[in-house]
Scaffold this motif. Structure first.
Motif, PDB file in Angstrom:
ATOM      1  N   LEU A   1      -4.748  12.263   9.764  1.00 35.87           N
ATOM      2  CA  LEU A   1      -5.611  11.559   8.832  1.00 35.87           C
ATOM      3  C   LEU A   1      -5.744  10.100   9.224  1.00 35.87           C
ATOM      4  O   LEU A   1      -4.738   9.440   9.506  1.00 35.87           O
ATOM      5  N   PRO A   2      -6.970   9.561   9.218  1.00 30.50           N
ATOM      6  CA  PRO A   2      -7.071   8.116   9.305  1.00 30.50           C
ATOM      7  C   PRO A   2      -6.659   7.503   7.970  1.00 30.50           C
ATOM      8  O   PRO A   2      -6.803   8.116   6.908  1.00 30.50           O
ATOM      9  N   GLY A   3      -6.110   6.316   8.016  1.00 28.25           N
ATOM     10  CA  GLY A   3      -5.719   5.628   6.801  1.00 28.25           C
ATOM     11  C   GLY A   3      -5.645   4.145   7.052  1.00 28.25           C
ATOM     12  O   GLY A   3      -5.826   3.673   8.187  1.00 28.25           O
ATOM     13  N   TYR A   4      -5.389   3.410   5.992  1.00 29.89           N
ATOM     14  CA  TYR A   4      -5.230   1.966   6.108  1.00 29.89           C
ATOM     15  C   TYR A   4      -3.904   1.599   5.474  1.00 29.89           C
ATOM     16  O   TYR A   4      -3.533   2.132   4.417  1.00 29.89           O
ATOM     17  N   ALA A   5      -3.177   0.700   6.112  1.00 38.75           N
ATOM     18  CA  ALA A   5      -1.881   0.280   5.582  1.00 38.75           C
ATOM     19  C   ALA A   5      -1.729  -1.224   5.726  1.00 38.75           C
ATOM     20  O   ALA A   5      -2.322  -1.849   6.619  1.00 38.75           O
ATOM     21  N   ALA A   6      -0.935  -1.784   4.846  1.00 35.19           N
ATOM     22  CA  ALA A   6      -0.604  -3.204   4.911  1.00 35.19           C
ATOM     23  C   ALA A   6       0.806  -3.391   4.377  1.00 35.19           C
ATOM     24  O   ALA A   6       1.217  -2.719   3.428  1.00 35.19           O
ATOM     25  N   ALA A   7       1.547  -4.309   4.993  1.00 32.55           N
ATOM     26  CA  ALA A   7       2.922  -4.589   4.589  1.00 32.55           C
ATOM     27  C   ALA A   7       3.282  -5.998   5.031  1.00 32.55           C
ATOM     28  O   ALA A   7       2.654  -6.557   5.946  1.00 32.55           O
ATOM     29  N   PRO A   8       4.282  -6.599   4.409  1.00 32.88           N
ATOM     30  CA  PRO A   8       4.765  -7.891   4.899  1.00 32.88           C
ATOM     31  C   PRO A   8       5.147  -7.798   6.375  1.00 32.88           C
ATOM     32  O   PRO A   8       5.679  -6.790   6.835  1.00 32.88           O
ATOM     33  N   ALA A   9       4.874  -8.867   7.126  1.00 30.26           N
ATOM     34  CA  ALA A   9       5.074  -8.824   8.570  1.00 30.26           C
ATOM     35  C   ALA A   9       6.545  -8.874   8.976  1.00 30.26           C
ATOM     36  O   ALA A   9       6.895  -8.405  10.056  1.00 30.26           O
TER      37      ALA A   9
ATOM     38  N   LYS B   1       0.784  -8.448  -0.110  1.00 29.77           N
ATOM     39  CA  LYS B   1       1.120  -9.833  -0.454  1.00 29.77           C
ATOM     40  C   LYS B   1       2.157  -9.874  -1.575  1.00 29.77           C
ATOM     41  O   LYS B   1       2.916 -10.847  -1.695  1.00 29.77           O
ATOM     42  N   ALA B   2       2.188  -8.821  -2.397  1.00 30.10           N
ATOM     43  CA  ALA B   2       3.164  -8.744  -3.494  1.00 30.10           C
ATOM     44  C   ALA B   2       4.480  -8.113  -3.048  1.00 30.10           C
ATOM     45  O   ALA B   2       5.375  -7.902  -3.876  1.00 30.10           O
ATOM     46  N   GLY B   3       4.597  -7.778  -1.746  1.00 24.50           N
ATOM     47  CA  GLY B   3       5.868  -7.284  -1.226  1.00 24.50           C
ATOM     48  C   GLY B   3       5.957  -5.783  -1.017  1.00 24.50           C
ATOM     49  O   GLY B   3       7.056  -5.264  -0.807  1.00 24.50           O
ATOM     50  N   TYR B   4       4.815  -5.095  -1.009  1.00 23.16           N
ATOM     51  CA  TYR B   4       4.820  -3.640  -0.858  1.00 23.16           C
ATOM     52  C   TYR B   4       4.288  -3.216   0.507  1.00 23.16           C
ATOM     53  O   TYR B   4       3.509  -3.941   1.145  1.00 23.16           O
ATOM     54  N   LEU B   5       4.684  -2.023   0.928  1.00 23.54           N
ATOM     55  CA  LEU B   5       3.979  -1.322   1.987  1.00 23.54           C
ATOM     56  C   LEU B   5       2.978  -0.417   1.273  1.00 23.54           C
ATOM     57  O   LEU B   5       3.377   0.545   0.603  1.00 23.54           O
ATOM     58  N   ALA B   6       1.714  -0.756   1.388  1.00 28.44           N
ATOM     59  CA  ALA B   6       0.662   0.007   0.716  1.00 28.44           C
ATOM     60  C   ALA B   6      -0.105   0.812   1.749  1.00 28.44           C
ATOM     61  O   ALA B   6      -0.476   0.286   2.809  1.00 28.44           O
ATOM     62  N   VAL B   7      -0.351   2.076   1.450  1.00 35.04           N
ATOM     63  CA  VAL B   7      -1.070   2.928   2.390  1.00 35.04           C
ATOM     64  C   VAL B   7      -2.098   3.757   1.642  1.00 35.04           C
ATOM     65  O   VAL B   7      -1.811   4.339   0.589  1.00 35.04           O
ATOM     66  N   ALA B   8      -3.316   3.779   2.194  1.00 34.72           N
ATOM     67  CA  ALA B   8      -4.428   4.532   1.610  1.00 34.72           C
ATOM     68  C   ALA B   8      -4.918   5.545   2.637  1.00 34.72           C
ATOM     69  O   ALA B   8      -5.661   5.186   3.561  1.00 34.72           O
ATOM     70  N   PRO B   9      -4.529   6.809   2.520  1.00 34.58           N
ATOM     71  CA  PRO B   9      -5.040   7.825   3.442  1.00 34.58           C
ATOM     72  C   PRO B   9      -6.472   8.208   3.099  1.00 34.58           C
ATOM     73  O   PRO B   9      -6.852   8.204   1.922  1.00 34.58           O
ATOM     74  N   GLU B  10      -7.269   8.512   4.109  1.00 33.78           N
ATOM     75  CA  GLU B  10      -8.636   8.989   3.865  1.00 33.78           C
ATOM     76  C   GLU B  10      -8.569  10.487   3.544  1.00 33.78           C
ATOM     77  O   GLU B  10      -8.557  11.337   4.429  1.00 33.78           O
ATOM     78  N   LEU B  11      -8.520  10.795   2.252  1.00 36.59           N
ATOM     79  CA  LEU B  11      -8.255  12.159   1.794  1.00 36.59           C
ATOM     80  C   LEU B  11      -9.417  13.117   2.034  1.00 36.59           C
ATOM     81  O   LEU B  11      -9.233  14.332   1.941  1.00 36.59           O
ATOM     82  N   TYR B  12     -10.588  12.592   2.327  1.00 30.50           N
ATOM     83  CA  TYR B  12     -11.759  13.458   2.511  1.00 30.50           C
ATOM     84  C   TYR B  12     -12.170  13.571   3.971  1.00 30.50           C
ATOM     85  O   TYR B  12     -13.268  14.037   4.286  1.00 30.50           O
ATOM     86  N   ALA B  13     -11.278  13.193   4.885  1.00 27.27           N
ATOM     87  CA  ALA B  13     -11.625  13.131   6.303  1.00 27.27           C
ATOM     88  C   ALA B  13     -11.991  14.490   6.886  1.00 27.27           C
ATOM     89  O   ALA B  13     -12.752  14.566   7.855  1.00 27.27           O
ATOM     90  N   ARG B  14     -11.447  15.569   6.312  1.00 28.53           N
ATOM     91  CA  ARG B  14     -11.731  16.906   6.836  1.00 28.53           C
ATOM     92  C   ARG B  14     -13.122  17.406   6.465  1.00 28.53           C
ATOM     93  O   ARG B  14     -13.622  18.346   7.075  1.00 28.53           O
TER      94      ARG B  14
END
Length: 292
Positions: free
Chosen positions: A62-70, A100-113
Motif C-alpha cells: 500500500l502507498p501511504g504517507y507518514a510523519a514523525a519527529p526527526a 509536530k505534536a510528538g506522534y508517528l502518524a501514518v495514513a495508508p491509501e486504503l482504496y489503492a486496490r
C-alpha cells in the motif's frame, strides 16, 4: 493468499487484482467543488521525517504517507483514516500536524486496490465505483498492517511504540474509526470526526458504526456538526448511548452551527474555530487515554 473474516463472521476473499494506485496523488483532490488550495493550512516538515511510504499488506504494498519527529526514537502511533477522496495534501498535512505534536502518524491509501482517486472528479462515481467496493475486512486488515509497519519499520529511524496506538478519521474515515476501535484491542483511544454511524449495509460492508458501538475496545471521542445534513445528531447520540449501556467510554462534542467537513480547511465547509477546538480536544483525548 488467506481469506479475511468479515465483521459479521462472513469469510471474504481479499481482492486479487493488481494495485491501481502505486503512489499517492500530488496536491489536493480534484473531486471537491470550490476547493481552495490557497486557503488550506500548510504545515512544514521542519524537525520531522515526512513523506510517502510503502506498507506491506495483503496482496502487495500500500502507498501511504507518514510523519514523525526527526529525532531517532519511538513515538506513539496514530493511524489517520482518509476521507473518500484519498490521501491527498490535506490528509498529509494532518499527519505532519500530529508529528509536530510528538506522534508517528501514518495514513495508508486504503482504496489503492480499487481505483485511482487522483484522477477522479465525480463524487458519485467515487462512492459507486470505489467506496462501495471496498470490503470492511480488507480495510481493517490494512490498518492493522499500517500499525505493524509503524512499529517495525517506521520512517527514517523514527519508529512507532507498539503500545500506545491511537486512531482518528474524517468523514468516511470517521465511520471507519468506529469500526477499527471495535476491531483492534491494541487501540487505546479513538477520535471520529463527523463519521456516519448508520447507512445501508452490504455483504462486504456488513455492519454500521452503530452496529459495533457496544463492541468498542477503546474510549472514543466523536466530533460532529449540528448542521450536518447527512448525519443526524440523534443517530450519533443513539450510537453513543448504545456504547455506554455496554460499559464503553464515548464522549460526543456537537458543534451546533458546524456543517459536515468542518475540519477540511481546503473546502468551503471549513470552520476555523470549531476545527481548532476539535483538534485540541483530540490531542487531549489521546493523552488522557495513554496515547502520547
Amino acid at each position: 493468499m488467506s481469506a479475511l473474516l468479515g465483521l459479521d463472521g462472513l469469510v471474504l476473499q481479499p481482492p486479487r487484482r493488481a494495485f491501481v494506485m502505486t503512489s499517492l496523488m500530488a496536491g489536493f483532490t480534484l473531486a471537491v467543488p470550490g476547493a481552495a488550495e490557497a486557503a488550506a493550512i500548510h504545515t512544514d516538515s521542519a524537525g520531522l521525517h515526512a513523506g510517502e511510504v510503502r506498507i506491506p499488506a495483503t496482496g502487495g504494498t500500500l502507498p501511504g504517507y507518514a510523519a514523525a519527529p526527526a529525532a531517532p526514537g519511538r513515538y506513539p502511533v496514530v493511524l489517520v483514516i482518509e476521507e473518500i477522496f484519498g490521501v491527498h495534501e490535506h490528509i498529509k498535512d494532518l499527519c505532519r500536524r500530529l508529528a509536530k505534536a510528538g506522534y508517528l502518524a501514518v495514513a495508508p491509501e486504503l482504496y489503492a486496490r480499487i481505483g485511482d482517486l487522483s484522477t477522479m472528479t465525480d463524487v458519485g462515481a467515487i462512492i459507486r465505483d470505489v467506496i462501495s467496493k471496498a470490503p470492511d475486512a480488507q480495510m481493517l486488515a490494512d490498518l492493522d498492517s499500517a500499525a505493524a509497519w509503524a512499529s517495525t519499520t517506521g520512517i527514517e529511524g523514527s519508529l512507532g511504540d507498539p503500545a500506545p496506538l491511537g486512531v482518528t478519521g474524517f468523514c468516511r474515515g470517521g465511520r471507519n474509526t468506529w469500526l477499527y476501535a471495535a476491531h483492534n484491542p491494541a487501540v487505546k483511544a479513538a477520535v471520529a470526526w463527523y463519521g456516519p454511524v448508520g447507512g445501508a449495509t452490504t455483504p462486504i460492508q456488513p455492519r454500521t458504526a452503530a452496529d459495533v458501538a457496544a463492541e468498542l475496545k477503546a474510549p472514543l471521542l466523536g466530533l460532529y456538526g449540528g448542521a450536518d445534513t447527512g448525519i443526524p445528531v440523534a443517530d450519533v447520540e443513539a450510537a453513543a448511548a448504545k456504547a455506554r449501556a455496554a460499559g464503553k467510554t464515548v464522549e460526543l462534542r456537537v458543534y451546533p452551527e458546524a456543517p459536515h467537513g468542518f475540519n477540511a480547511d481546503y473546502r468551503p465547509s471549513y470552520r476555523e474555530d470549531v476545527a481548532k477546538d476539535g483538534w485540541a480536544r483530540m490531542l487531549a483525548w489521546f493523552k488522557a487515554h495513554g496515547v502520547g
